[in-house]
Write an enzyme that holds these catalytic residues in place. Structure first.
Site, PDB file in Angstrom:
ATOM      1  N   ASP A  32      -6.806   5.673   2.233  1.00 26.39           N
ATOM      2  CA  ASP A  32      -5.553   5.161   1.677  1.00 26.39           C
ATOM      3  C   ASP A  32      -5.835   4.485   0.344  1.00 26.39           C
ATOM      4  O   ASP A  32      -6.702   3.617   0.244  1.00 26.39           O
ATOM      5  CB  ASP A  32      -4.918   4.153   2.643  1.00 26.39           C
TER       6      ASP A  32
ATOM      7  N   LYS B 195       0.089   6.216  -3.496  1.00 28.89           N
ATOM      8  CA  LYS B 195       1.430   5.649  -3.626  1.00 28.89           C
ATOM      9  C   LYS B 195       1.883   5.629  -5.078  1.00 28.89           C
ATOM     10  O   LYS B 195       1.104   5.314  -5.984  1.00 28.89           O
ATOM     11  CB  LYS B 195       1.461   4.217  -3.073  1.00 28.89           C
TER      12      LYS B 195
ATOM     13  N   HIS C 267       5.636   2.952  -3.197  1.00 22.61           N
ATOM     14  CA  HIS C 267       4.850   1.752  -2.912  1.00 22.61           C
ATOM     15  C   HIS C 267       5.712   0.517  -2.703  1.00 22.61           C
ATOM     16  O   HIS C 267       5.420  -0.316  -1.841  1.00 22.61           O
ATOM     17  CB  HIS C 267       3.877   1.510  -4.066  1.00 22.61           C
TER      18      HIS C 267
ATOM     19  N   THR D  50      -8.301   0.751   0.480  1.00 20.32           N
ATOM     20  CA  THR D  50      -9.088   0.571  -0.742  1.00 20.32           C
ATOM     21  C   THR D  50      -8.498  -0.482  -1.670  1.00 20.32           C
ATOM     22  O   THR D  50      -8.837  -0.539  -2.851  1.00 20.32           O
ATOM     23  CB  THR D  50      -9.218   1.911  -1.496  1.00 20.32           C
TER      24      THR D  50
ATOM     25  N   TYR E  25      -3.990   0.468  -7.741  1.00 17.08           N
ATOM     26  CA  TYR E  25      -5.198  -0.225  -7.302  1.00 17.08           C
ATOM     27  C   TYR E  25      -6.289  -0.143  -8.371  1.00 17.08           C
ATOM     28  O   TYR E  25      -6.593   0.938  -8.885  1.00 17.08           O
ATOM     29  CB  TYR E  25      -5.750   0.369  -6.000  1.00 17.08           C
TER      30      TYR E  25
ATOM     31  N   ASN F 125       6.810  -0.860   2.444  1.00 19.34           N
ATOM     32  CA  ASN F 125       7.519  -2.128   2.251  1.00 19.34           C
ATOM     33  C   ASN F 125       9.044  -1.981   2.312  1.00 19.34           C
ATOM     34  O   ASN F 125       9.761  -2.821   1.781  1.00 19.34           O
ATOM     35  CB  ASN F 125       7.116  -2.770   0.912  1.00 19.34           C
TER      36      ASN F 125
ATOM     37  N   PRO G 229      -4.704  10.853  10.770  1.00 20.56           N
ATOM     38  CA  PRO G 229      -5.549   9.993  11.602  1.00 20.56           C
ATOM     39  C   PRO G 229      -4.985   8.573  11.652  1.00 20.56           C
ATOM     40  O   PRO G 229      -4.553   8.030  10.632  1.00 20.56           O
ATOM     41  CB  PRO G 229      -6.897  10.029  10.891  1.00 20.56           C
TER      42      PRO G 229
END
Length: 466
Positions: free
Chosen positions: A110, A176, A209, A84, A115, A276, A78
């Site tokens: 995501d 990630k 990541h 998050t 995180y 990145n 999608p």
């Protein structure tokens, strides 16, 4: 898809891979459900699934292979997901936000290993698990068929085509691998931890990541730079390497990617990609990759930092671009930086004027700008109203403009297909937004440094390493 693409300002979306997600969406108006909320064991409100007419979010088919390295066409991402990053650690905010998003029709979440120091992945996993445990509670009598169709047979056919509850297969999960785990074995260990936290046996999209090493590796190199000059490839994490990062990161990334490829062959990941990565990083990875191209490159993109060259490269090589920080970044870049840039993006007069023109919010304008350039977006919000606004930002019909000369005077029977409808930002809007580019005609690199709003405190935020 009816996005108006202009070669001088926009990057064309890949028409051969754009499709529509099957309409398995829960009502945007969850608060109006006729059924009472069901409290979860941790205080999150899980409402009964209630199918209605809701916007269909476009999806894009990712480059992916099966365990035999044969191309597969069934990995569809999608183009709108809920991000998050920076939910308060251990607060339950991420879990509540993901549950609310899934209730109103989001199907893409995501997250990342790092995180919330690991708590965010756990909360995402909890939310998805709870939202996919409604199988036995589904009651056909509670099905909401409030769509505009008087044909009973069509109603019944549509009703049968919709799943009665969410399953894991309905939800696309991106996470990630973190830079402390570069290398073959560390990457596989990192993946196993993420799978356990997310309470799933596979990841839809697994990303590198960060292309560089961990900060502790830099500290180690600074202490030993006069003693070690070897360029041998490490077999574990980069912190064990004794050579300088300029020479070691390319082979380390190759080992990380090899582990991710093996995870695909072991059916632990459906697709793999990067985040990145610059053109240079991608070209280096290409030399050793078995699975090429990466399905996705997730990068910082917004009008201050449009990254046109990198997006063009990705488009030409079949790499889907996911834009993060679409609304202008969440890192604390400081008052002086905002003043040098001319203010926060959502406060710029150029963007506010466009928002007024379409009766939308500045944030919706920024998301629409990214979508019309062919990028997926991952806005983060724990606010239900903002989640709804973010969804409407990417739906064509929410941006229809009927020119004044095409509006009929009370003739409802006029053929509306003859009208000159506009779906989204026009060329004039893109010209206005292009004027915000701080990287254009940047002779000393200061514009690029200012426009790079994320990774603000990272010593290598400019990604100028091998």
């Amino acid at each position: 898809m009816r996005f108006p693409f202009h070669n001088n300002h926009q990057i064309s979306i890949y028409p051969q891979v754009v499709s529509q997600i099957r309409p398995n969406y829960i009502s945007l108006r969850t608060t109006m459900s006729s059924q009472p909320p069901l409290p979860s064991d941790e205080g999150i409100i899980i409402r009964p699934v209630c199918w209605k007419n809701v916007p269909v979010v476009p999806s894009v088919t990712l480059h992916a292979v099966d365990e035999n390295n044969a191309r597969r066409q069934d990995v569809k991402m999608p183009m709108l997901g809920i991000g998050t990053y920076k939910f308060a650690k251990g607060s339950g905010e991420a879990e509540r936000a993901v549950a609310n998003a899934l209730q109103m029709g989001y199907r893409h979440v995501d997250t990342a290993f790092v995180y919330g120091r690991g708590n965010t992945e756990r909360e995402v996993g909890n939310a998805i698990w709870k939202m996919t445990q409604n199988d036995d509670s589904y009651d056909d009598d509670n099905y909401d068929d409030s769509y505009d169709n008087d044909d009973d047979d069509a109603k019944e056919a549509m009703k049968k085509s919709l799943p009665p509850f969410l399953t894991r297969r309905d939800i696309f999960i991106t996470t990630k691998q973190w830079r402390d785990y570069h290398g073959y074995e560390p990457t596989l260990e990192c993946l196993e931890v993420s799978l356990k936290r997310l309470r799933t046996d596979y990841i839809d999209l697994y990303l590198i990541h960060w292309p560089g090493p961990s900060t502790k590796h830099y500290h180690s190199q600074e202490q030993n730079q006069d003693q070690h000059t070897s360029t041998s490839t490490p077999t574990s994490s980069p912190s064990s390497s004794s050579s300088s990062h300029e020479f070691t990161m390319a082979p380390i990334r190759a080992e990380t990617w090899r582990a991710m490829e093996d995870a695909v062959y072991q059916r632990k990941c459906k697709a793999i990609g990067v985040s990145n990565f610059t053109i240079s990083h991608l070209e280096t990875l290409r030399k050793t990759a078995r699975i090429w191209p990466p399905a996705v490159n997730q990068i910082e993109v917004h009008p201050y930092n449009p990254q046109t060259d990198l997006i063009t490269y990705c488009r030409d090589h079949g790499i889907v671009v996911q834009a993060y920080a679409s609304l202008g970044g969440q890192d604390n870049v400081g008052r002086k930086t905002w003043e040098a840039l001319g203010g926060k993006l959502a406060e710029r007069s150029e963007i506010r004027a466009i928002a007024k023109k379409y009766n939308r919010t500045p944030q919706q304008v920024l998301l629409r700008w990214a979508i019309q350039r062919g990028m997926a977006v991952l806005p983060k919000s724990g606010n239900v109203e903002h989640l709804k606004e973010n969804m409407l930002a990417i739906v064509d019909d929410a941006w229809i403009i009927i020119p004044d000369h095409d509006i009929d005077d009370g003739d409802d029977d006029k053929d509306r297909s003859d009208r000159s409808l506009s779906y989204g930002l026009d060329e004039m809007d893109f010209e206005s937004l292009a004027s915000l580019d701080k990287t254009k005609e940047d002779t000393d690199g200061e514009g690029k440094r200012l426009a790079r709003l994320c990774w603000a405190r990272d010593r290598n935020k400019m990604l100028d390493f091998d």
